[in-house]
Design a protein around this motif. Structure first.
Motif, PDB file in Angstrom:
ATOM      1  N   ASN A 189      15.611  -4.154 -11.966  1.00  0.00           N
ATOM      2  CA  ASN A 189      15.978  -5.397 -11.058  1.00  0.00           C
ATOM      3  C   ASN A 189      14.736  -5.531 -10.399  1.00  0.00           C
ATOM      4  N   GLY A 190      13.454  -5.634 -10.925  1.00  0.00           N
ATOM      5  CA  GLY A 190      12.272  -5.674 -10.081  1.00  0.00           C
ATOM      6  C   GLY A 190      12.008  -4.853  -9.024  1.00  0.00           C
ATOM      7  N   LYS A 191      12.856  -3.612  -8.750  1.00  0.00           N
ATOM      8  CA  LYS A 191      12.593  -2.710  -7.564  1.00  0.00           C
ATOM      9  C   LYS A 191      12.239  -1.282  -8.569  1.00  0.00           C
ATOM     10  N   MET A 236      19.637  -4.699 -19.180  1.00  0.00           N
ATOM     11  CA  MET A 236      21.170  -4.827 -19.364  1.00  0.00           C
ATOM     12  C   MET A 236      21.428  -5.808 -20.527  1.00  0.00           C
ATOM     13  N   ILE A 237      20.454  -6.180 -21.237  1.00  0.00           N
ATOM     14  CA  ILE A 237      20.671  -7.057 -22.431  1.00  0.00           C
ATOM     15  C   ILE A 237      19.690  -6.748 -23.493  1.00  0.00           C
ATOM     16  N   ASP A 297      16.563  -8.841 -20.133  1.00  0.00           N
ATOM     17  CA  ASP A 297      15.666  -8.611 -19.043  1.00  0.00           C
ATOM     18  C   ASP A 297      14.439  -7.551 -19.441  1.00  0.00           C
ATOM     19  N   LYS A 344      28.402  -0.500 -11.706  1.00  0.00           N
ATOM     20  CA  LYS A 344      29.017  -1.029 -12.663  1.00  0.00           C
ATOM     21  C   LYS A 344      29.875  -2.328 -12.972  1.00  0.00           C
ATOM     22  N   GLU A 345      30.276  -2.527 -11.731  1.00  0.00           N
ATOM     23  CA  GLU A 345      30.904  -3.782 -11.611  1.00  0.00           C
ATOM     24  C   GLU A 345      29.915  -5.131 -11.419  1.00  0.00           C
ATOM     25  N   LEU A 346      28.772  -4.872 -10.712  1.00  0.00           N
ATOM     26  CA  LEU A 346      27.957  -5.961 -10.746  1.00  0.00           C
ATOM     27  C   LEU A 346      26.759  -5.982 -11.727  1.00  0.00           C
ATOM     28  N   GLY A 347      26.435  -4.649 -12.336  1.00  0.00           N
ATOM     29  CA  GLY A 347      25.584  -4.490 -13.158  1.00  0.00           C
ATOM     30  C   GLY A 347      24.111  -4.570 -12.820  1.00  0.00           C
ATOM     31  N   LEU A 348      24.035  -4.046 -11.805  1.00  0.00           N
ATOM     32  CA  LEU A 348      22.653  -3.889 -11.217  1.00  0.00           C
ATOM     33  C   LEU A 348      22.502  -2.367 -10.613  1.00  0.00           C
TER      34      LEU A 348
END
Lengths: 162, 162, 162, 162
Positions: C140-142, C107-108, C116, C153-157
């Motif tokens: 996200n570790g999953k 994401m970054i 991340d 896209k709203e939450l970025g996950l």
């Protein structure tokens, strides 16, 4: 001796928005940078705006000049986008002769690895304590008189005009 | 205008040895730091030693003084451990009156996050360009005359004695 | 056991261009990241493209699929922009059933503080060694099965669809 | 699926004390690392101790084992100093057969640049989700069975014994 530090935005303070992949402004990183530098100089910080200097208007520059004229301190550091730093310096030099004003910025956002921001902030704070009254730009470890400096956009550095 | 930069080690340049978990010295990070700062000042770097300043001997200080006396430049920055920075400044002040010498260091290794090294290096390079001849210590965004400064070891900062 | 690592670009590898203030692609940071992770897994890296995944065409996805089909390894990690990761996963799942393929991204940008990327790369390399044959997204570790994941896209996950 | 994460200290969490120049433990960085990794796995963190693994006693290992036995989760990640990681793994394997336990650590403190911590944490969380019940060490992007691993102190890496 107190120093006034005006924040106007610029690359210094750009953040990465992970939702849309764009760079944007949020809060300034300058207090965090001063803390990282273990800075014990008496610095009075005020954010005037948080903008890209390409979008800085004449009105914005009037606000900066107004604040420089009316603040109590006679030593002022301004963080500013690099693209129009020279133009702001000229406006300030027209209006203010009795203070030492040092404008600085960064080529790389502070939050990016290998930013020049912390180095530039250290240099600007040192120059403002030691240079005679006048308006200066501090970049690349150097100081420049406002009327003898330009940004070399090809090389990404500041240089004297002559 | 050329500036001489002498490297003597100190926290500035400490590395983490992943094989034994101890801090040690390898190469100096100063050239990398100048690059990060986009420094375009004409700096002539020379490593004199790479030691913890608690282990700096009289002989080591003689070497530093000798180099300051005999180098061509009359503006000198020295990177140095903070613990005995004041002592080295005194030795240099006894022997050299016709140059501007600024000693700086760091509380946190450059390679650690949140180091003050880059800030201090920017400030020291600015001070050496603008201060009159004399021997100074530059830490915490300030400069101190060699004979009016001490390290406050409880607070981890430098302060005037009076 | 050798793992194939295909690089396609994405936020992972974005750099900041200090001349124009825009994000761009240069070389991949993945080898540097593996070195930082002291990774001793036998990884065979190949850069297929260096693009933003919003600009990835059907033709680009054919190239990725072709390479997955024809490489010797049956364990494959792909670094990829997050915006169309799910679409690429679907194309790969249609064509390849006999390999374990894990797609990851960031994401970054790695070069930004608080990326991340390194976390995601570590997780993807672990998942590819242990998951059964199939196409997965790891963020996200999953890990997510290709047919039960979407980017929020709203939450970025990333999240399961059901 | 919830994962339990026990923190015991180790290089992972070492800080630099700027007052005395020594490395020490303060708070754990693991929550900050999970945030940096945008980890959305349901992780239940508990700090058991904050020590260098060279100073870990039999009593300390009993505490770790006790917590592994009695926690509700059957997937456990333990952060641990690398020097005696193998010994702790052996103790845990003697007492616990019905859980997946992955022990990880770092060669370089998280707060130092170029740490392997974030990579290792990502890998450990992935392995614990996918490996069958048993006790493992996860370092260098690999996983090792507790009874077939040693730390190679000359090379600073983990390797199989056979």
């Amino acid at each position: 001796m107190q120093i006034r530090l005006f924040i106007t935005g610029g690359t210094f303070d750009k953040e990465y928005n992970e939702l849309n992949g764009k760079l944007f402004f949020e809060d300034t990183h300058v207090p965090e940078m001063l803390e990282s530098g273990r800075c014990k100089v008496d610095v009075n910080i005020r954010t005037l705006m948080m903008i890209d200097s390409l979008e800085m208007s004449d009105e914005d520059r009037k606000i900066i000049a107004h604040n420089c004229v009316h603040c109590e301190e006679d030593k002022i550091v301004i963080t500013h986008g690099t693209d129009t730093m020279v133009e702001t310096a000229r406006i300030l030099a027209e209006k203010i002769q009795d203070k030492t004003i040092v404008i600085t910025g960064a080529m790389i956002p502070y939050k990016f690895g290998s930013s020049d921001g912390l180095f530039n902030l250290g240099a600007a704070l040192a120059f403002v304590q030691t240079l005679p009254k006048g308006v200066y730009i501090s970049m690349n470890g150097k100081y420049f008189h406002w009327n003898n400096v330009r940004k070399n956009k090809e090389l990404g550095l500041f240089e004297e005009m002559l």
